[in-house]
Design an enzyme around this catalytic site. Sequence first.
Site: not given
Ligand code: NAD
Length: 461
Positions: A156, A207-209, A212, A229, A263, A361
């Site tokens: 997804k 994705g974001s903390t 997460g 992650e 990230c 961040e």
């Molecule tokens: P996000 O958390 O908004 O979204 C990430 C994914 O989760 C997307 O596919 C989104 O549609 C999905 N999502 C949203 N709400 C959800 C829920 N309630 N349940 C399940 N899935 C859900 O993050 P973003 O804005 O897409 O990405 C940026 C963030 O990702 C930054 O914080 C960045 O640091 C982090 N990131 C971390 C790494 C790593 O390896 N540690 C790598 C890249 C990005």
Amino acid sequence: MAGASTFTVLNPATGQVVADAPDCTREQLDEAVAAARDAFPNWAALDVAERRRFLAAMADAVDVHTPELADLIVKEQGKPRPVAVAEVAGLSFWLRETCGLELTETVNQDDAERLSVTRHLPLGVVAAITPWNYPIGQASFKIAPALLAGNTVVLKPSAFTPLANLRLGEIWRDLLPAGVVNVVTGSGGLGSWVTGHPGFDKISFTGSTQTGRRVMASAAQRLTPVTLELGGNDAAIVLPDADVKELAPQLFWAAFANSGQICLATKRLYIHEDIYDDLAGELVRLAEQVRVGDPSAGEVDMGPVSNLRQYETVVSLLWDCQEQDYRFLTGGVPEDGTAGYFVAPTLVDNPPESSRIVREEQFGPVLLLLKYRDIDDAVARANAGEYALGASVWGADAQAAQQVAARLDAGTVWVNEVMHLHPRVPFGGRKQSGLGVESGLAGLLEFTEAQTLTVRRSGWQ
Ligand code: NAD
């Protein structure tokens, strides 16, 4: 499969519509999970050499379609084309190199009394949830090891960047047994439907903390294992013996590659006071040479911020800097009026540790220059805060730099380089930056469950 309805994908450089993507319904998610579940037993039963051949064929197909996939990434994500090409090349590299990893059995005991052997079984159906900064790169960290270990996958991608992943699904469709890789795209609640779905045996999330935490709470309902992650706010420490001219370009791109939306990008640069002014001057000079613009319209070094939501996050932090009278050495709050989400590379001069821009961040083209005198102070400040993803130390005396690196609290610490990732090297975050790792043998093991078989041979009377 088409969705019952669609959602719009925008080009962040122009604000124009790139395409409409299928908005997956709950029923379609059920179908994707059912397809992955049906495919699992045969895929898991294949000899691993056979799965390796499939992964190699997937890599070959990616290579053939690189220009097309890179074009989609440029349009939906906004990065310069060479960066998008490198991202696609990274997927085939990950697929091929991951094949070199081996899941071996451990013989715990093998004697007259007992045979005890532990092996690593696939988990079943993996949910791979990815962000928008590297739509294909992030998928590669999950798909390659998940499949090699014998799992099937439902991917997804972010609703901001679904197109390259959808195309990838089409490219692989005829290569793989039906149901082994499935791609679902949707706006709204699709992510939470995935994490709440009973048909998954593993959730691998990047994705974001903040998200997460929601993913983990949802997974807890069924004790579904998670790899998380998450966010980062990486520090780099520049020691007083560093060669400023030589390091400046590396430090610059450590922060501004992909418009800072990595990230593991350097976000806080701790510079010894003896070289602070020189290094700041070099970084300003580099920032002023950067060509920021629409990557589809010509050669650029930096594209826009990738979507409106992220643009607003970055601009809000820059406004806060302006209101607090922190000094921009270059860049700053963007002027209104452009169609795309452009932010010039921005350097902030020594903001206080308590400021929002240091603590949060920002995930955009902003680098904080922070002055230190005493290395203990620099280490303490670098280690402060809730994130602990990556960190780096830079200096002419690599041994001295390594000693400082050993004191940094992060999942990966580099000396005289940064953001180097490899399929055989695990990476992941500590503290609020995540749980578990991706890549390497440790990353492969996250897609398996240990099972121990014991055979009693004697001595039971
Ligand atoms: P996000 O958390 O908004 O979204 C990430 C994914 O989760 C997307 O596919 C989104 O549609 C999905 N999502 C949203 N709400 C959800 C829920 N309630 N349940 C399940 N899935 C859900 O993050 P973003 O804005 O897409 O990405 C940026 C963030 O990702 C930054 O914080 C960045 O640091 C982090 N990131 C971390 C790494 C790593 O390896 N540690 C790598 C890249 C990005």
